[in-house]
Write an enzyme that holds these catalytic residues in place. Structure first.
Site, PDB file in Angstrom:
ATOM      1  N   VAL A  26       0.841  -1.207   0.000  1.00 45.84           N
ATOM      2  CA  VAL A  26       0.000   0.000   0.000  1.00 45.84           C
ATOM      3  C   VAL A  26       0.870   1.248   0.000  1.00 45.84           C
ATOM      4  O   VAL A  26       0.653   2.184  -0.785  1.00 45.84           O
ATOM      5  CB  VAL A  26      -0.940   0.000   1.225  1.00 45.84           C
ATOM      6  N   GLU A  47      10.130  -2.776   8.367  1.00 45.65           N
ATOM      7  CA  GLU A  47      10.515  -3.347   7.079  1.00 45.65           C
ATOM      8  C   GLU A  47       9.868  -2.547   5.953  1.00 45.65           C
ATOM      9  O   GLU A  47       8.917  -1.789   6.181  1.00 45.65           O
ATOM     10  CB  GLU A  47      10.094  -4.816   6.980  1.00 45.65           C
ATOM     11  N   ASP A 200       1.484  13.753 -43.114  1.00 46.28           N
ATOM     12  CA  ASP A 200       2.268  12.985 -44.070  1.00 46.28           C
ATOM     13  C   ASP A 200       1.484  11.779 -44.554  1.00 46.28           C
ATOM     14  O   ASP A 200       0.572  11.291 -43.872  1.00 46.28           O
ATOM     15  CB  ASP A 200       3.559  12.475 -43.415  1.00 46.28           C
ATOM     16  N   LYS A 222       0.115  16.790 -51.096  1.00 46.52           N
ATOM     17  CA  LYS A 222      -0.643  17.443 -52.160  1.00 46.52           C
ATOM     18  C   LYS A 222      -0.626  18.969 -52.052  1.00 46.52           C
ATOM     19  O   LYS A 222      -1.435  19.650 -52.680  1.00 46.52           O
ATOM     20  CB  LYS A 222      -2.091  16.935 -52.142  1.00 46.52           C
ATOM     21  N   ASP A 255       9.083   8.826 -36.165  1.00 50.39           N
ATOM     22  CA  ASP A 255       9.585   9.888 -35.297  1.00 50.39           C
ATOM     23  C   ASP A 255      10.007  11.069 -36.168  1.00 50.39           C
ATOM     24  O   ASP A 255      10.580  10.873 -37.246  1.00 50.39           O
ATOM     25  CB  ASP A 255      10.782   9.373 -34.489  1.00 50.39           C
TER      26      ASP A 255
END
Length: 415
Positions: A26, A47, A200, A222, A255
């Protein structure tokens, strides 16, 4: 108290004492958010999990290696009680009540004075979900609502446009290898907020159909060239739309900086005084082989991989690739934009020492529904491309990793 819903509030914990009792799972889940909130965190536990211990070693929290003792919550602003000792939890909870410290209990929420909401984050916004049904609290339900809202904000399906004045500018967004699910979270969110998208051919085209009707989509392939060359026309379009005060996304495949001419566009925008954000994308040089079942590196087989452009042949004076040196490498060679030149590339590699039996895989339309893989060797790849009708876009993988990976019939299939 149990009949009333919790009152939602955001705690500003910067520099304030926060006590966490228990160093288990937790605490491991809750501590990162408390650290991010700037709390002065004291962990009290004999611990801790390795991850919690690492936070202490890094100085992010103070760890007192002992059990809870009366007085530990003195001067605390917030407490998280998460030990495995029910009696100690009850005593700590009583102390928190006495000192008026907001306290969360992992073992008994009904006895706590605060509940931790299901939280998530999306670009400057924290989404926190609390149930209003105090008698039927369902943490999984609230978490599911949180996930749905955050995912919608991140992927752009839940559009919450900014209403304050935005700074005009351009985002160079790497769209990934083609599968619309492989664009980054940030890239998809910027798409959802765009006024203009200049796309693209190799970008994730399916995402364009999801854009609101008011968004202007421009096909970069285009754009009328007029007195401009192709790249100059794209640069001009980016600048002009940004100067009109619009949020512009330049959507690229892969990328922006891996053979994407992203730096050319960034320089043009900088010279024009246009603010620009660069969002990295998943490069097809790694993702497409992976989608076809081919690792670009593998223990004992390939300790390096090299990515090169094959848009000009080895004997072309414009080539900047040192093909003789590449032929001497023992690792993986990934060739992008090289389908029509692969025969001459293979001949150059063999001429400079690479074995003609070196395996080659060509992955066409990688990560999309049209993906297909064709295998060959350096000796046969030129003829194989012609015989099989392999067309761009295709990623070419050269090296022993082709045989290490899964055969085409068993390779991962595009979603």
């Amino acid at each position: 108290m149990a009949e009333h819903p919790a009152y939602p509030v955001g705690l500003r914990l910067t520099g304030r004492r926060v006590v966490v009792l228990g160093g288990g799972q937790v605490a491991q889940r809750r501590l990162p958010a408390l650290i991010a909130a700037g709390g002065s965190i004291v962990l009290i536990s004999p611990e801790a999990t390795p991850s919690v211990e690492a936070m202490a070693d890094a100085g992010e929290i103070t760890w007192e290696r002992r059990r809870y003792a009366e007085g530990d919550l003195t001067d605390a602003w917030y407490a998280l009680i998460a030990t495995g000792d029910g009696e100690a939890n009850a005593r700590a909870s009583a102390e928190a009540e006495h000192h008026r410290v907001w306290c969360v209990r992992s073992d008994d929420a009904d006895q706590a004075t605060a509940w931790t909401p299901a939280t998530g984050h999306s670009e400057g916004v924290t989404v926190a979900v609390l149930t209003t049904d105090v008698k039927g609290r369902d943490p999984r339900h609230t978490a599911a609502i949180r996930d749905a809202v955050v995912e919608g904000l991140r992927d752009g399906t839940l559009v919450a446009r900014h209403h304050r004045t935005r700074t005009p500018g351009v985002a160079l967004v790497g769209g990934g290898p083609g599968d619309p699910d492989l664009i980054t979270v940030r890239g998809r969110r910027l798409l959802a907020e765009a006024d203009v998208v200049i796309a693209d051919r190799l970008g994730p085209r399916d995402l364009l159909a999801e854009l609101p009707p008011h968004v202007e989509v421009i096909d970069a392939a285009k754009i009328p060239y007029g007195r401009f060359m192709a790249q100059e026309a794209i640069n001009h379009a980016l600048i002009e739309h940004a100067r009109q005060g619009k949020a512009v996304v330049r959507l690229k495949g892969g990328d922006p900086y891996v053979f994407g001419r992203g730096m050319e566009e960034l320089h043009a925008l900088a010279e024009a005084g246009i603010a620009c954000t660069v969002v990295p994308g998943i490069s097809s040089s790694i993702s497409v082989p992976g989608a076809a079942g081919i690792p670009v590196t593998h223990r004992g087989v390939a300790h390096e991989f090299t990515v090169v452009s094959g848009h000009v042949a080895p004997d072309d004076e414009r080539s900047l690739v040192d093909w003789p040196s590449l032929a001497k490498l023992t690792g993986t060679l990934v060739v992008l934009m090289g389908v029509d030149k692969i025969g001459r590339i293979a001949e150059a590699l063999v001429a400079h020492g690479r074995s003609p039996e070196t395996p080659v895989a060509l992955v066409q339309e990688g990560t999309t529904a049209a993906q297909r893989r064709v295998d060959a060797t350096l000796a046969t790849v030129g003829e194989t491309v012609r015989a099989e009708g392999v067309k761009p876009p295709a990623v070419i993988v050269i090296g022993e990793v082709v045989n290490v990976g899964l055969p085409a019939a068993r390779a991962p299939q595009p979603s």
